[in-house]
Motif scaffolding. Structure first.
Motif, PDB file in Angstrom:
ATOM      1  N   GLY A 261      10.842  16.452 -18.025  1.00  0.00           N
ATOM      2  CA  GLY A 261      10.897  15.474 -16.950  1.00  0.00           C
ATOM      3  C   GLY A 261       9.440  14.347 -16.750  1.00  0.00           C
ATOM      4  N   CYS A 262       9.834  13.276 -16.545  1.00  0.00           N
ATOM      5  CA  CYS A 262       8.452  12.621 -16.184  1.00  0.00           C
ATOM      6  C   CYS A 262       8.781  11.496 -15.168  1.00  0.00           C
ATOM      7  N   PRO A 263       7.758  10.667 -14.682  1.00  0.00           N
ATOM      8  CA  PRO A 263       8.133   9.697 -13.648  1.00  0.00           C
ATOM      9  C   PRO A 263       8.907   8.401 -14.385  1.00  0.00           C
ATOM     10  N   PHE A 264       9.537   7.808 -13.774  1.00  0.00           N
ATOM     11  CA  PHE A 264      10.400   6.718 -14.385  1.00  0.00           C
ATOM     12  C   PHE A 264       9.529   5.831 -14.924  1.00  0.00           C
ATOM     13  N   ALA A 265       8.209   5.281 -14.232  1.00  0.00           N
ATOM     14  CA  ALA A 265       7.344   4.310 -14.560  1.00  0.00           C
ATOM     15  C   ALA A 265       6.926   4.498 -16.083  1.00  0.00           C
ATOM     16  N   GLN A 266       7.005   5.731 -16.421  1.00  0.00           N
ATOM     17  CA  GLN A 266       6.532   5.803 -18.093  1.00  0.00           C
ATOM     18  C   GLN A 266       7.387   5.060 -19.211  1.00  0.00           C
ATOM     19  N   PHE A 267       8.903   4.871 -18.702  1.00  0.00           N
ATOM     20  CA  PHE A 267       9.833   4.302 -19.572  1.00  0.00           C
ATOM     21  C   PHE A 267       9.368   2.863 -19.654  1.00  0.00           C
ATOM     22  N   PHE A 268       8.804   2.184 -18.815  1.00  0.00           N
ATOM     23  CA  PHE A 268       8.240   0.679 -18.904  1.00  0.00           C
ATOM     24  C   PHE A 268       7.153   0.847 -19.820  1.00  0.00           C
ATOM     25  N   ARG A 269       6.420   1.734 -20.175  1.00  0.00           N
ATOM     26  CA  ARG A 269       5.463   1.869 -21.205  1.00  0.00           C
ATOM     27  C   ARG A 269       5.833   2.258 -22.588  1.00  0.00           C
ATOM     28  N   THR A 270       6.934   2.881 -22.819  1.00  0.00           N
ATOM     29  CA  THR A 270       7.393   3.197 -24.051  1.00  0.00           C
ATOM     30  C   THR A 270       8.382   2.724 -24.581  1.00  0.00           C
ATOM     31  N   THR A 271       9.387   2.081 -23.720  1.00  0.00           N
ATOM     32  CA  THR A 271      10.784   1.394 -24.057  1.00  0.00           C
ATOM     33  C   THR A 271      10.244  -0.011 -24.907  1.00  0.00           C
ATOM     34  N   PRO A 272      11.008  -0.287 -25.920  1.00  0.00           N
ATOM     35  CA  PRO A 272      10.796  -1.623 -26.502  1.00  0.00           C
ATOM     36  C   PRO A 272      10.925  -2.769 -25.613  1.00  0.00           C
ATOM     37  N   GLU A 273      10.128  -3.922 -25.618  1.00  0.00           N
ATOM     38  CA  GLU A 273      10.183  -4.790 -24.533  1.00  0.00           C
ATOM     39  C   GLU A 273      11.428  -5.564 -24.519  1.00  0.00           C
ATOM     40  N   ASP A 274      12.113  -5.726 -25.594  1.00  0.00           N
ATOM     41  CA  ASP A 274      13.371  -6.441 -25.789  1.00  0.00           C
ATOM     42  C   ASP A 274      14.465  -5.739 -25.031  1.00  0.00           C
ATOM     43  N   LEU A 275      14.329  -4.494 -25.143  1.00  0.00           N
ATOM     44  CA  LEU A 275      15.431  -3.766 -24.066  1.00  0.00           C
ATOM     45  C   LEU A 275      14.979  -3.944 -22.746  1.00  0.00           C
ATOM     46  N   ILE A 276      13.901  -4.035 -22.459  1.00  0.00           N
ATOM     47  CA  ILE A 276      13.627  -3.980 -20.847  1.00  0.00           C
ATOM     48  C   ILE A 276      13.963  -5.266 -20.334  1.00  0.00           C
ATOM     49  N   SER A 277      13.546  -6.431 -21.168  1.00  0.00           N
ATOM     50  CA  SER A 277      13.685  -7.666 -20.839  1.00  0.00           C
ATOM     51  C   SER A 277      15.525  -7.892 -20.768  1.00  0.00           C
ATOM     52  N   GLY A 278      16.052  -7.433 -21.698  1.00  0.00           N
ATOM     53  CA  GLY A 278      17.388  -7.480 -21.862  1.00  0.00           C
ATOM     54  C   GLY A 278      18.406  -7.017 -20.686  1.00  0.00           C
ATOM     55  N   GLY A 279      17.629  -6.103 -19.899  1.00  0.00           N
ATOM     56  CA  GLY A 279      18.154  -5.517 -18.661  1.00  0.00           C
ATOM     57  C   GLY A 279      18.517  -4.079 -18.788  1.00  0.00           C
ATOM     58  N   LEU A 280      18.015  -3.377 -19.772  1.00  0.00           N
ATOM     59  CA  LEU A 280      18.497  -2.183 -19.738  1.00  0.00           C
ATOM     60  C   LEU A 280      18.329  -1.159 -18.550  1.00  0.00           C
ATOM     61  N   TYR A 281      17.070  -1.474 -18.009  1.00  0.00           N
ATOM     62  CA  TYR A 281      16.796  -0.869 -16.641  1.00  0.00           C
ATOM     63  C   TYR A 281      17.572  -1.532 -15.205  1.00  0.00           C
ATOM     64  N   GLY A 282      18.199  -2.583 -15.663  1.00  0.00           N
ATOM     65  CA  GLY A 282      18.694  -3.214 -14.627  1.00  0.00           C
ATOM     66  C   GLY A 282      19.858  -2.389 -13.910  1.00  0.00           C
ATOM     67  N   ALA A 283      20.652  -1.402 -14.862  1.00  0.00           N
ATOM     68  CA  ALA A 283      21.324  -0.425 -13.906  1.00  0.00           C
ATOM     69  C   ALA A 283      20.454   0.774 -13.381  1.00  0.00           C
TER      70      ALA A 283
END
Lengths: 351, 67
Positions: A261-283
């Motif tokens: 387990g790790c803090p959620f903030a880490q995923f904003f560093r490791t997730t490909p940008e297109d998935l983040i901007s596509g709203g993956l973490y909107g949910a």
């Protein structure tokens, strides 16, 4: 809250000493007052338990660090305070989890009351509205795709399947055939992927031109190793395919440090940008906490997969079991509903 | 800074006290910030209590100054 033991709780608490529970917080142990409280607790052999604030954004700290801090000040007292026999409860702020923490405190407090202290284990308490006392069923039985490129997801899927498999949750480890094969040589340049439109509206349009998948959901298990290395790139590709197919992605955020387990903030560093901007973490991702709160996490996850509360309660089941056959037949559809019971190791609720 | 961290836990312990009052009607919860009248009587407050709940958060076990 009621107990399964006979006797009036009110009368017991009124007969108790001046205060039944002493909450020590305002005077921390680095100050003489806090140490005096603790010394008095040991001297008078008062039962004690620890409520652990684990949220590091809200003044929490790992228990191990807290223990080491105190050990540096008072090694003997620290050994006593953090012995294996000391009940330690993790404090939470989200309602269902917090109710469990409160129920655990209440059980320990009641166990110290006259009339209950002879019990080997704290009495089990029933709390109305507790998510773990609810039974779930699926109106539409979900089939969840779990990627082999998502480290830890298989084990997590086994956990949820172990609890909800009997009511119709199916895990599929086979990639949906509609997913385009991952081929690094055929991959779009990163800039193209970043500019791709993965918005739900566009996804619906694309779906019309594709065959429907047999899977209803895709599980995305978020831990330290998610989106790392080649497996991470493959996983990102599968998520893009799931988006293209409008396959619903259900996210689980592992919060147990023993399970990567790790803090959620880490995923904003490791997730490909297109998935983040596509709203993956909107949910909102389902937090997956340590036991015993993990059972609540699993129940919440089942709700994300479409589980609804079954109207068939324990009392209803008993009535159904002992009612005349004619009545059972008239409610034949209900016989399809399979109740889920709390797993072993959790409190067995009593009404 | 330490005081702010402290306040965070203080807030949560107040939540626990209030919730336990609802869950276990009749329970008497002693919370030092609410109920401590005389600091010299701390040992007596502890003695009069049936059990102790310790809220472990940052700073709780920190300093060796007073040990």
């Amino acid at each position: 809250m009621t107990t399964h033991q006979s006797g009036s709780l009110r009368s017991i608490t009124q007969a108790a000493p001046k205060s039944l529970l002493n909450c020590s917080q305002a005077a921390p142990l680095h100050c003489c007052t806090g140490l005096r409280e603790l010394d008095a607790t040991f001297e008078h052999k008062k039962p004690y338990f620890i409520m652990h604030e684990a949220d590091e954004d809200r003044g929490g700290m790992p228990l191990l660090v807290l223990g080491k801090d105190f050990e540096s000040v008072r090694p003997e007292a620290a050994a006593k305070l953090f012995s294996d026999s000391t009940p330690i409860i993790t404090w939470h702020r989200v309602q269902d989890y917090q109710l469990m923490s409160l129920r655990m405190i209440a059980e320990l407090v009641v166990h110290e009351m006259p009339g209950y202290s002879d019990l080997k284990q704290p009495p089990k308490l029933f709390l109305r509205g507790n998510i773990l006392s609810k039974s779930f069923r699926f109106k539409v039985k979900p089939t969840v795709y779990v990627s082999a490129n998502n480290p830890g997801a298989m084990e997590m899927a086994d956990e949820i399947h172990g609890k909800y498999g009997t009511v119709g949750l199916t895990i599929s480890r086979q990639m949906p055939p509609e997913f385009a094969a991952y081929d690094i040589s055929n991959m779009q340049p990163e800039e193209d992927e970043a500019s791709a439109d993965y918005s739900p509206g566009n996804m619906r349009h694309l779906l019309l031109s594709t065959a429907s998948t047999t899977c209803t959901h895709m599980l995305l298990y978020l831990c330290k190793e998610t989106f790392v290395g080649d497996a991470g790139r493959r996983l990102a590709h599968e998520i893009r395919e799931a988006n293209r197919m409008s396959l619903r992605i259900v996210m689980v955020h592992e919060c147990d440090p023993d399970k990567n387990g790790c803090p959620f903030a880490q995923f904003f560093r490791t997730t490909p940008e297109d998935l983040i901007s596509g709203g993956l973490y909107g949910a909102i991702a389902n937090a997956l906490h340590q036991e015993p709160h993990r059972q609540i996490s699993l129940a919440s996850l089942a709700v994300s997969f479409g589980a609804v509360e079954s109207k068939s309660t324990l009392a209803g089941k008993l009535r159904q079991t002992y009612s005349r056959p004619r009545r059972c037949e008239s409610k034949g559809s209900l016989t399809q509903v399979v109740e889920v019971t709390a797993p072993a190791g959790l409190p067995s609720f009593s009404v | 800074m330490l005081w702010q961290i402290w306040s965070s836990a203080q807030d949560q312990v107040a939540v626990i006290k209030r919730a336990l009052g609802l869950l276990l009607p009749g329970i008497i919860v002693f919370l030092d910030v609410d109920d401590l009248e005389e600091i010299d009587l701390i040992e007596e407050y502890v003695q009069a209590s049936q059990c102790m709940l310790l809220m472990a958060s940052k700073g709780y076990f920190f300093s060796r100054n007073c040990a």
